[in-house]
Design a protein around this motif. Structure first.
Motif, PDB file in Angstrom:
ATOM      1  N   LEU A   1      -2.456   1.304 -14.294  1.00  0.00           N
ATOM      2  CA  LEU A   1      -1.319   2.190 -14.039  1.00  0.00           C
ATOM      3  C   LEU A   1      -1.504   3.018 -12.773  1.00  0.00           C
ATOM      4  O   LEU A   1      -0.534   3.552 -12.248  1.00  0.00           O
ATOM      5  N   SER A   2      -2.754   3.118 -12.280  1.00  0.00           N
ATOM      6  CA  SER A   2      -3.020   3.816 -11.021  1.00  0.00           C
ATOM      7  C   SER A   2      -2.854   2.916  -9.808  1.00  0.00           C
ATOM      8  O   SER A   2      -2.964   3.388  -8.675  1.00  0.00           O
ATOM      9  N   ARG A   3      -2.601   1.628 -10.024  1.00  0.00           N
ATOM     10  CA  ARG A   3      -2.571   0.678  -8.909  1.00  0.00           C
ATOM     11  C   ARG A   3      -1.236  -0.067  -8.804  1.00  0.00           C
ATOM     12  O   ARG A   3      -1.117  -0.977  -7.990  1.00  0.00           O
ATOM     13  N   ILE A   4      -0.246   0.293  -9.607  1.00  0.00           N
ATOM     14  CA  ILE A   4       1.084  -0.293  -9.476  1.00  0.00           C
ATOM     15  C   ILE A   4       2.113   0.838  -9.513  1.00  0.00           C
ATOM     16  O   ILE A   4       1.906   1.865 -10.157  1.00  0.00           O
TER      17      ILE A   4
ATOM     18  N   PHE B   1       0.841  -1.198   0.000  1.00  0.00           N
ATOM     19  CA  PHE B   1       0.000   0.000   0.000  1.00  0.00           C
ATOM     20  C   PHE B   1       0.874   1.245   0.000  1.00  0.00           C
ATOM     21  O   PHE B   1       0.537   2.247  -0.639  1.00  0.00           O
ATOM     22  N   GLY B   2       2.009   1.181   0.692  1.00  0.00           N
ATOM     23  CA  GLY B   2       2.894   2.332   0.773  1.00  0.00           C
ATOM     24  C   GLY B   2       3.432   2.762  -0.571  1.00  0.00           C
ATOM     25  O   GLY B   2       3.352   3.937  -0.937  1.00  0.00           O
ATOM     26  N   TRP B   3       4.001   1.819  -1.323  1.00  0.00           N
ATOM     27  CA  TRP B   3       4.596   2.254  -2.586  1.00  0.00           C
ATOM     28  C   TRP B   3       3.561   2.442  -3.690  1.00  0.00           C
ATOM     29  O   TRP B   3       3.846   3.108  -4.689  1.00  0.00           O
ATOM     30  N   ARG B   4       2.341   1.905  -3.516  1.00  0.00           N
ATOM     31  CA  ARG B   4       1.306   2.118  -4.541  1.00  0.00           C
ATOM     32  C   ARG B   4       0.422   3.323  -4.242  1.00  0.00           C
ATOM     33  O   ARG B   4      -0.237   3.840  -5.162  1.00  0.00           O
ATOM     34  N   PHE B   5       0.375   3.766  -3.001  1.00  0.00           N
ATOM     35  CA  PHE B   5      -0.516   4.852  -2.614  1.00  0.00           C
ATOM     36  C   PHE B   5      -0.284   6.128  -3.429  1.00  0.00           C
ATOM     37  O   PHE B   5      -1.249   6.714  -3.943  1.00  0.00           O
ATOM     38  N   PRO B   6       0.954   6.610  -3.597  1.00  0.00           N
ATOM     39  CA  PRO B   6       1.136   7.847  -4.367  1.00  0.00           C
ATOM     40  C   PRO B   6       0.661   7.731  -5.810  1.00  0.00           C
ATOM     41  O   PRO B   6       0.157   8.702  -6.392  1.00  0.00           O
ATOM     42  N   VAL B   7       0.806   6.534  -6.393  1.00  0.00           N
ATOM     43  CA  VAL B   7       0.365   6.340  -7.772  1.00  0.00           C
ATOM     44  C   VAL B   7      -1.157   6.393  -7.850  1.00  0.00           C
ATOM     45  O   VAL B   7      -1.731   6.987  -8.782  1.00  0.00           O
ATOM     46  N   ALA B   8      -1.850   5.793  -6.869  1.00  0.00           N
ATOM     47  CA  ALA B   8      -3.308   5.842  -6.839  1.00  0.00           C
ATOM     48  C   ALA B   8      -3.805   7.271  -6.658  1.00  0.00           C
ATOM     49  O   ALA B   8      -4.809   7.675  -7.257  1.00  0.00           O
ATOM     50  N   VAL B   9      -3.103   8.049  -5.829  1.00  0.00           N
ATOM     51  CA  VAL B   9      -3.460   9.462  -5.665  1.00  0.00           C
ATOM     52  C   VAL B   9      -3.298  10.197  -6.993  1.00  0.00           C
ATOM     53  O   VAL B   9      -4.174  10.968  -7.404  1.00  0.00           O
ATOM     54  N   ALA B  10      -2.180   9.948  -7.681  1.00  0.00           N
ATOM     55  CA  ALA B  10      -1.946  10.602  -8.965  1.00  0.00           C
ATOM     56  C   ALA B  10      -3.031  10.243  -9.972  1.00  0.00           C
ATOM     57  O   ALA B  10      -3.521  11.107 -10.717  1.00  0.00           O
TER      58      ALA B  10
END
Length: 509
Positions: free
Chosen positions: A165-168, A118-127
């Motif tokens: 691409l929003s989840r990896i 969740f930590g490394w994917r969270f910023p991508v999901a926010v973007a």
């Protein structure tokens, strides 16, 4: 004093971007849909998927060392992309925690002790979620319609390619966000400049003056795009052309002689400043490398017996690093099972398999968990017809909006044909990510043309067009729902998984 006939006043009057409360409620609903599908089950599947094995580790190195770091060998890591996207991934790791593949390097989050994925994917999901918000407001400003703005946002939110691409933790969603945001800032700059001209000719004064803050903000955003991936530079000539084209058009509307020459003379200084801003933002993204001694090639000159002056030596070493990275990008020909060519991308000819698991039984009998970087087929197979229709409508109507959509779409797609044909470089379908919002804008532009202009004389046409456009959006939503399990890695019985392989071996892993 410049003449100001009524037609000139109408041409210069920008669309009122504020909207009413209902437009924000509608925007909020679309963004909520985007957030729900992006954050639900974000930490699954477990482990580092695809190139997360590089970027999650790079983010942790930046967080702990200031540079990308190879913890296995305890040496600086050689990387070929700028740091900004990995710094953003590092923020999620700082907030929610991290672990390496061997479980040796562990850290709990400063905000929440969550699953490390969740930590490394969270910023991508926010973007990804923020990009949907921008899409709604940009399309609303571009088309002057809350309905079309929400349609654009919904199509982007429910596109499988955008969702995956929003989840990896890859860099491409950050690149998409910054390119789209740059266009949005330039669109606001266009409106602000035309509003300034309108106020000027209404008051009977000279040409407008002042600092183009939105243009400078666009330069900051574009610097962030380049600091994420160098392929953002493909968009630079188009953005520059749009600024000049829009400014020259405003001058032509108010009767300025030789508007292009006047634009080049009066705007070139600000464009140079924008270039300086882009370079400054890009260099700032390398601050961890520049301000420490541990980065790869950080003291390349000294290690090879050359002089290394303060500051200048660091920049020379950074230039050497960039030279080596450029050579890597230009000559990459290592084969990969998910590689594809640009002429396949809009046809979904070879999607990337991000994750595949079928535990407990042989292939063909076990349930399948797959994450496939596949655009929602009905939407993606609409892109080429929409781009053709946008070209025809843009020429027929002399519509600047169609021109902007087509130019940016071309910037995101056509350069890759050169690398495919000339250099035979290995490439993947996610290279087209920053152009995706503009493909969607082309579809929505055509939907708007189907609906037609307001007015009682167009009542029947608008009714038929509205029904057809709504039916299309509903069909895209249903298509997305049908493939949803393949976008998030949920287990499917093999037979159900096979039914979704519409192009057979082209989609099979």
């Amino acid at each position: 004093m410049l003449a100001a006939p009524e037609v000139t006043l109408r041409r210069l009057a920008p669309f009122d971007p504020r909207g009413n409360l209902a437009s924000w409620y509608a925007t909020g609903f679309v963004v909520l849909v985007a957030a729900v599908v992006r954050f639900t089950g974000l930490s699954r599947p477990e482990g580092k998927l695809f190139d997360e094995t590089y970027y999650a580790k790079d983010g942790w190195g930046l967080l702990t060392k200031g540079v990308e770091w190879n913890y296995t060998d305890n040496v600086p890591a050689y990387v070929v992309h700028p740091p900004l996207g990995k710094w953003l991934i590092a923020l999620g790791e700082w907030a929610f925690g991290y672990y390496d593949d061997g479980g040796n390097q562990r850290a709990v989050g400063h905000l929440v002790n969550a699953a490390p994925e969740f930590g490394w994917r969270f910023p991508v999901a926010v973007a990804g979620t923020v990009s949907v918000l921008l899409m709604v407001r940009i399309a609303r400003r571009l088309f002057g319609s809350t309905v079309l703005g929400c349609a654009a946002g919904l199509l982007l939110a429910l596109d499988g390619f955008h969702l995956v691409l929003s989840r990896i933790a890859l860099l491409d969603m950050f690149l998409l966000l910054f390119v789209l945001a740059t266009f949005g800032a330039l669109l606001v700059d266009r409106d602000a400049r035309r509003r300034a001209w309108l106020e000027t000719i209404t008051a009977g004064t000279a040409a407008p003056a002042g600092v183009p803050w939105w243009r400078l903000f666009a330069a900051v955003l574009f610097g962030c795009a380049v600091a994420t991936k160098w392929s953002a530079l493909f968009f630079l000539p188009v953005f520059l052309l749009l600024v000049l084209w829009w400014d020259a058009g405003a001058r032509r509307s108010v009767g300025v002689d030789r508007p292009w020459r006047a634009t080049l003379r009066q705007e070139s200084g600000w464009l140079v400043i924008c270039g300086v801003v882009i370079v400054a933002v890009y260099l700032a993204s390398w601050s961890g490398w520049l301000l420490t001694d541990d980065g790869y090639f950080r003291h390349y000159r000294a290690a090879n017996g050359q002089s290394e002056l303060p500051i200048i030596g660091a920049l020379q070493n950074l230039w050497h690093y960039h030279h080596e990275a450029f050579n890597f990008h230009s000559t990459l020909q290592t084969k990969h099972p998910s590689q594809s060519w640009p002429w396949q991308w809009l046809l979904l000819g070879k999607p990337v398999t991000i994750h595949l698991a079928y535990p407990g039984a042989p292939w063909g009998q076990a349930p399948v968990s797959e994450i496939i970087l596949l655009g929602t087929p009905l939407l993606w197979w609409s892109f080429l017809p929409a781009l053709v229709a946008t070209t025809w409508l843009g020429i027929a109507r002399r519509d600047w909006r169609a021109g902007a959509i087509l130019l940016i779409s071309a910037a995101g797609l056509l350069p890759w044909f050169y690398y495919a044909v000339d250099a035979h470089r290995v490439m993947f379908s996610f290279y087209t990510a920053p152009a995706l919002p503009f493909f969607v804008l082309a579809v929505v532009y055509v939907l708007g043309a189907m609906i037609g202009p307001p007015g009682e004389e167009h009542g029947d046409r608008r009714l038929i067009g509205s029904v057809a456009a709504a039916a299309y959006v509903v069909l895209v939503i249903l298509c997305f729902a049908y493939f949803y399990q393949l976008f998030v890695g949920e287990f499917l019985p093999y037979a159900d998984w096979a039914k979704r392989m519409w192009l057979g071996n082209r989609w099979n892993p």
